[in-house]
Scaffold this active site. Structure first.
Site, PDB file in Angstrom:
ATOM      1  CD  GLU A   1      -2.916  -1.041   2.345  1.00 55.15           C
ATOM      2  OE1 GLU A   1      -3.987  -0.434   2.182  1.00 55.15           O
ATOM      3  OE2 GLU A   1      -2.591  -1.581   3.426  1.00 55.15           O
TER       4      GLU A   1
ATOM      5  CD  GLU B   1      -3.432  -6.821   3.625  1.00 52.83           C
ATOM      6  OE1 GLU B   1      -3.171  -7.731   2.809  1.00 52.83           O
ATOM      7  OE2 GLU B   1      -2.831  -5.734   3.634  1.00 52.83           O
TER       8      GLU B   1
HETATM    9  C1  1HE Z   1       6.835  -8.805  12.037  1.00 44.98           C
HETATM   10  C2  1HE Z   1       6.140  -8.663  10.808  1.00 44.98           C
HETATM   11  C3  1HE Z   1       4.913  -7.949  10.834  1.00 44.98           C
HETATM   12  C4  1HE Z   1       7.941  -9.792  10.434  1.00 44.98           C
HETATM   13  N1  1HE Z   1       4.481  -7.459  12.016  1.00 44.98           N
HETATM   14  N2  1HE Z   1       6.361  -8.304  13.179  1.00 44.98           N
HETATM   15  N3  1HE Z   1       2.137  -8.792   7.142  1.00 44.98           N
HETATM   16  C5  1HE Z   1       2.333 -10.123   7.075  1.00 44.98           C
HETATM   17  O1  1HE Z   1       1.435 -10.917   7.274  1.00 44.98           O
HETATM   18  C6  1HE Z   1       3.739 -10.546   6.788  1.00 44.98           C
HETATM   19  C7  1HE Z   1       4.358 -11.194   8.006  1.00 44.98           C
HETATM   20  N4  1HE Z   1       5.777 -11.446   7.833  1.00 44.98           N
HETATM   21  C8  1HE Z   1       6.269 -12.510   7.134  1.00 44.98           C
HETATM   22  O2  1HE Z   1       5.540 -13.234   6.462  1.00 44.98           O
HETATM   23  C9  1HE Z   1       7.755 -12.723   7.185  1.00 44.98           C
HETATM   24  O3  1HE Z   1       8.255 -12.068   8.338  1.00 44.98           O
HETATM   25  C10 1HE Z   1       8.536 -12.221   5.940  1.00 44.98           C
HETATM   26  C11 1HE Z   1       8.176 -13.106   4.730  1.00 44.98           C
HETATM   27  C12 1HE Z   1       8.227 -10.765   5.618  1.00 44.98           C
HETATM   28  C13 1HE Z   1      10.056 -12.314   6.220  1.00 44.98           C
HETATM   29  O4  1HE Z   1      10.385 -13.618   6.672  1.00 44.98           O
HETATM   30  P1  1HE Z   1      11.762 -13.847   7.485  1.00 44.98           P
HETATM   31  O5  1HE Z   1      11.901 -15.332   7.687  1.00 44.98           O
HETATM   32  O6  1HE Z   1      12.861 -13.137   6.786  1.00 44.98           O
HETATM   33  O7  1HE Z   1      11.581 -13.093   8.878  1.00 44.98           O
HETATM   34  P2  1HE Z   1      10.777 -13.563  10.201  1.00 44.98           P
HETATM   35  O8  1HE Z   1      11.621 -14.496  11.001  1.00 44.98           O
HETATM   36  O9  1HE Z   1       9.401 -14.024   9.854  1.00 44.98           O
HETATM   37  O10 1HE Z   1      10.593 -12.166  10.966  1.00 44.98           O
HETATM   38  C14 1HE Z   1      11.687 -11.527  11.605  1.00 44.98           C
HETATM   39  C15 1HE Z   1      11.105 -10.733  12.751  1.00 44.98           C
HETATM   40  O11 1HE Z   1      10.244  -9.732  12.207  1.00 44.98           O
HETATM   41  C16 1HE Z   1      10.236 -11.574  13.667  1.00 44.98           C
HETATM   42  O12 1HE Z   1      10.322 -10.999  14.961  1.00 44.98           O
HETATM   43  P3  1HE Z   1      11.311 -11.627  16.073  1.00 44.98           P
HETATM   44  O13 1HE Z   1      11.195 -10.695  17.236  1.00 44.98           O
HETATM   45  O14 1HE Z   1      10.798 -13.008  16.295  1.00 44.98           O
HETATM   46  O15 1HE Z   1      12.696 -11.639  15.439  1.00 44.98           O
HETATM   47  C17 1HE Z   1       8.826 -11.340  13.128  1.00 44.98           C
HETATM   48  O16 1HE Z   1       7.823 -11.544  14.110  1.00 44.98           O
HETATM   49  C18 1HE Z   1       8.925  -9.882  12.755  1.00 44.98           C
HETATM   50  N5  1HE Z   1       7.941  -9.506  11.752  1.00 44.98           N
HETATM   51  N6  1HE Z   1       6.851  -9.289   9.837  1.00 44.98           N
HETATM   52  C19 1HE Z   1       5.201  -7.643  13.142  1.00 44.98           C
HETATM   53  N7  1HE Z   1       4.199  -7.719   9.728  1.00 44.98           N
HETATM   54  C20 1HE Z   1      -2.919  -0.815   7.236  1.00 44.98           C
HETATM   55  S1  1HE Z   1      -3.507  -2.351   7.055  1.00 44.98           S
HETATM   56  C21 1HE Z   1      -2.242  -3.293   6.384  1.00 44.98           C
HETATM   57  C22 1HE Z   1      -2.455  -4.733   6.722  1.00 44.98           C
HETATM   58  C23 1HE Z   1      -1.232  -5.519   6.501  1.00 44.98           C
HETATM   59  O17 1HE Z   1      -0.184  -5.017   6.234  1.00 44.98           O
HETATM   60  S2  1HE Z   1      -1.440  -7.208   6.661  1.00 44.98           S
HETATM   61  C24 1HE Z   1       0.102  -7.870   6.275  1.00 44.98           C
HETATM   62  C25 1HE Z   1       0.904  -8.168   7.498  1.00 44.98           C
END
Ligand code: 1HE
Length: 256
Positions: free
Chosen positions: A112, A132
């Site tokens: 977005e 989402e």
């Molecule tokens: C996060 C987020 C996040 C990572 N919010 N903390 N977005 C999603 O559903 C995407 C969620 N993220 C993922 O699918 C993956 O993290 C990735 C594919 C982007 C990257 O994977 P990877 O293996 O490189 O990283 P990871 O181990 O999953 O994440 C590293 C850290 O970032 C980990 O935290 P840690 O404290 O355990 O190290 C994750 O929890 C954190 N992290 N993505 C919070 N999104 C205005 S409305 C909009 C609505 C949306 O955007 S919905 C989409 C949300």
């Protein structure tokens, strides 16, 4: 400008580079970051002529910081969406062109954010998703307006309903990016484009950023009048007259 640590603002002559700088969380967008983005585009120094929006780490952005939703009420979420809408409108309808440099995950709110910019340069590592639906939420950063207009509502529905992921190549084919470059080269290409954009006179920039997108959605009879007025104003500017005189004197660059 006092910005959160999740953002880095840097000047390079007439252009500015704003980088998402929270790679440990994959540049997930929390409220402070989105407020910071709003601030940057509300208080841009007047000598900045173009902005590159890029990101540290392996991913452009994982979208909304899902931790923000943990204890959020419906009212909290409504206010957050208002904040995102305000911040992204500042990008789209601001005073300067914004060029996004995309790599790795461009997910949810990250897509977005990218959709609010004017030119998107993706490298070969970029991929796009709107998880989402699978998370039981909805877009909230203007995506149902901007992304659906870029790729079509039915493609957006498919992304949201099935969890489909578009590759960098597929994203290029459907207009998510206008430029596709080798891995690691998105920011340098975006900076090169920004430097070219920075040479365009301000009245042309105004027409391109303000009149064009409104006209694209206007009823044609109104659109033609707005186009006439914008063209008149731009052409009467000394900046335009000097450039046209230079071309006629053989002193300006040709198209090819
Ligand atoms: C996060 C987020 C996040 C990572 N919010 N903390 N977005 C999603 O559903 C995407 C969620 N993220 C993922 O699918 C993956 O993290 C990735 C594919 C982007 C990257 O994977 P990877 O293996 O490189 O990283 P990871 O181990 O999953 O994440 C590293 C850290 O970032 C980990 O935290 P840690 O404290 O355990 O190290 C994750 O929890 C954190 N992290 N993505 C919070 N999104 C205005 S409305 C909009 C609505 C949306 O955007 S919905 C989409 C949300």
């Amino acid at each position: 400008m006092e910005l959160p640590t999740s953002l880095e603002f840097q000047r390079d002559g007439e252009i500015a580079i704003l980088r998402l700088a929270r790679p440990a969380k994959r540049n997930a967008l929390d409220d402070d970051t989105v407020r910071g983005i709003e601030q940057v585009f509300s208080e841009l120094p007047t000598d900045v002529r173009a902005v590159v929006l890029s990101a540290h780490g392996d991913h452009f952005s994982a979208g909304l910081d899902l931790a923000s939703l943990a204890h959020a009420t419906a009212l909290d979420s409504l206010r957050r969406s208002d904040l995102w809408h305000r911040a992204f409108e500042r990008i789209q309808y601001g005073s300067v062109p914004v060029i996004a440099a995309l790599h790795g995950a461009v997910i949810g709110g990250g897509l977005e954010l990218a959709a609010a910019t004017h030119i998107r340069v993706a490298d070969a590592s970029a991929y796009y998703a709107l998880p989402e639906g699978g998370r039981g939420i909805f877009v909230g950063g203007g995506g149902s307006i901007r992304i659906s207009r870029i790729i079509g509502a039915h493609r957006m529905m498919d992304l949201m309903l099935t969890g489909r992921i578009y590759s960098a190549e597929e994203g290029q084919q459907i207009g998510l990016s206008q430029y596709l470059v080798a891995a690691g080269e998105a920011e340098s290409r975006a900076v090169a484009l920004a430097k070219r954009v920075a040479m365009i006179p301000p009245l042309s920039i105004y027409g391109i950023l303000q009149a064009l997108p409104r006209n694209a959605e206007a009823e044609p009879a109104t659109g033609h009048v707005l186009e006439n007025l914008m063209a008149l104003v731009a052409a009467a500017d000394p900046a335009a007259q000097e450039r046209i005189a230079a071309f006629l004197a053989g002193a300006a660059e040709k198209i090819k």
